[in-house]
Design a protein around this motif. Sequence first.
Motif, short mmCIF file in Angstrom:
data_model
loop_
_atom_site.label_atom_id
_atom_site.label_comp_id
_atom_site.label_asym_id
_atom_site.label_seq_id
_atom_site.Cartn_x
_atom_site.Cartn_y
_atom_site.Cartn_z
N THR A 28 1.05 -1.26 -0.01
CA THR A 28 -0.06 0.08 -0.03
C THR A 28 0.93 1.27 0.10
OG1 THR A 28 0.03 -0.10 2.39
CG2 THR A 28 -2.03 -1.14 1.24
N GLY A 29 2.24 1.10 0.63
CA GLY A 29 3.05 2.36 0.47
C GLY A 29 3.35 2.74 -0.91
N TYR B 149 0.52 5.00 -2.22
CA TYR B 149 0.81 6.44 -1.76
C TYR B 149 1.72 7.40 -2.53
CZ TYR B 149 -2.85 5.54 1.79
OH TYR B 149 -4.12 5.18 2.32
N ARG B 150 2.60 6.29 -2.83
CA ARG B 150 4.00 7.00 -3.61
C ARG B 150 3.66 7.17 -4.95
NH1 ARG B 150 9.24 6.30 -1.56
NH2 ARG B 150 9.25 5.41 0.77
N ARG C 214 10.42 5.66 -5.53
CA ARG C 214 11.44 5.16 -4.51
C ARG C 214 12.35 6.51 -4.33
NH1 ARG C 214 8.49 1.24 -2.15
NH2 ARG C 214 7.57 0.23 -3.87
N VAL D 24 5.68 12.25 0.34
CA VAL D 24 4.49 11.18 0.46
C VAL D 24 3.81 11.50 1.84
CG1 VAL D 24 5.99 9.33 1.24
CG2 VAL D 24 4.04 8.70 0.13
N SER D 25 4.59 11.84 2.84
CA SER D 25 3.80 11.81 4.19
C SER D 25 2.66 13.09 4.04
CB SER D 25 4.59 12.11 5.26
OG SER D 25 5.43 10.89 5.40
N SER E 118 -0.17 11.69 1.78
CA SER E 118 -0.90 10.51 2.51
C SER E 118 -1.58 11.00 3.73
CB SER E 118 0.00 9.46 2.91
OG SER E 118 0.79 9.81 3.88
N ARG F 113 -6.76 9.18 1.36
CA ARG F 113 -6.94 7.94 2.09
C ARG F 113 -8.14 7.32 1.60
NH1 ARG F 113 -2.35 7.37 4.96
NH2 ARG F 113 -3.21 5.47 5.60
N GLY G 40 1.71 -2.09 5.08
CA GLY G 40 1.47 -0.62 5.29
C GLY G 40 1.67 0.06 6.56
N ARG G 41 0.64 0.85 6.71
CA ARG G 41 0.96 1.68 8.09
C ARG G 41 -0.64 1.43 9.06
NH1 ARG G 41 4.85 2.32 5.90
NH2 ARG G 41 6.52 3.94 5.69
N ASP G 42 -1.64 1.35 8.25
CA ASP G 42 -2.90 1.21 8.81
C ASP G 42 -3.83 0.03 8.50
OD1 ASP G 42 -3.04 2.08 6.27
OD2 ASP G 42 -4.78 3.16 6.40
N ARG H 258 9.67 11.03 8.79
CA ARG H 258 8.41 10.39 8.51
C ARG H 258 7.73 9.83 9.43
NH1 ARG H 258 8.18 6.59 4.07
NH2 ARG H 258 10.51 6.40 4.13
N ASP I 164 4.03 10.47 10.22
CA ASP I 164 2.99 9.27 10.17
C ASP I 164 2.32 9.08 11.29
OD1 ASP I 164 3.60 9.24 7.25
OD2 ASP I 164 5.02 7.55 7.50
N ARG J 149 -0.30 12.28 12.57
CA ARG J 149 -1.58 12.80 11.56
C ARG J 149 -3.07 12.33 12.10
NH1 ARG J 149 0.05 8.55 6.97
NH2 ARG J 149 -1.00 6.81 7.68
#
Length: 227
Positions: free
Chosen positions: A34-35, A38-39, A90, A98-99, A102, A108, A133-135, A184, A188, A191
């Motif tokens: 998923t990153g 967002y990228r 990358r 990106v942060s 996102s 989102r 991912g993150r979430d 980041r 991240d 937020r």
Amino acid sequence: QLRGVVALDGPSGTGKSTVARQLAVGYTARYLDTGAMYRAATLAVLRAEAPLDDPAAVTEVVTAADLRVGTDPSHPTVALDGEDVSAEIRGPEVTGAVSAVSAVPTVRTRLVGHQRSLIREALSTVGGVVVEGRDIGTEVVPDAGLKVFLTASVEVRARRRSVQDSAAGRRATLTATQADVERRDTLDSTRAVAPLRAAPDAVEVDTSDLDVSGVLSRLRELVEQRE
Ligand code: C5P
């Protein structure tokens, strides 16, 4: 066999992508990064030269972008408007922006919808998918069969990022890389929408003292315990 969803969350430099892909390959499951989504959305915003501090402008670009993400773990691909952007996303420009992209709630909502449909498709075809991912455990798939939260000290994560960057021909000092990792992390995890945090039912795995195969065997153990 891996059935259902493995949610793999954590900050950057924990080795998430490498182990997520290898875990999926080993179980012939699908893999969703998923990153990378967002990228790629961020790359679209940069190319359109939309102001990063204007959520409406950012959302408009992301909504119009044609994002395609492949879920084959041996060959993950990301295309933006028909162009393979796997390498470009990358780079330092995207990583630096990106942060901000996102953190926009409407971005989102859009990407999470897309992620859920890719996950549904993976489940209906091969039956199992590793999503990183993150979430993922907190927002995207709160009922995932297995949730893992990877951590590592900031020094270890910065060192891993540096090694990856040099291998890909990107130059940066360790100090700059560590500063970027810390920046980041803060953005991240603070937020308002879907901040980076472990789900209450996630298993935490500290990878500071583990190599890739060490993390992989721990994850396989967890997958097999859930069967
Ligand atoms: O994992 P990666 O470093 O490629 O993620 C890039 C950025 O995308 C993260 O720093 C974060 O801002 C964002 N991201 C996110 N939610 C996810 C995955 C990534 O906000 N599920």
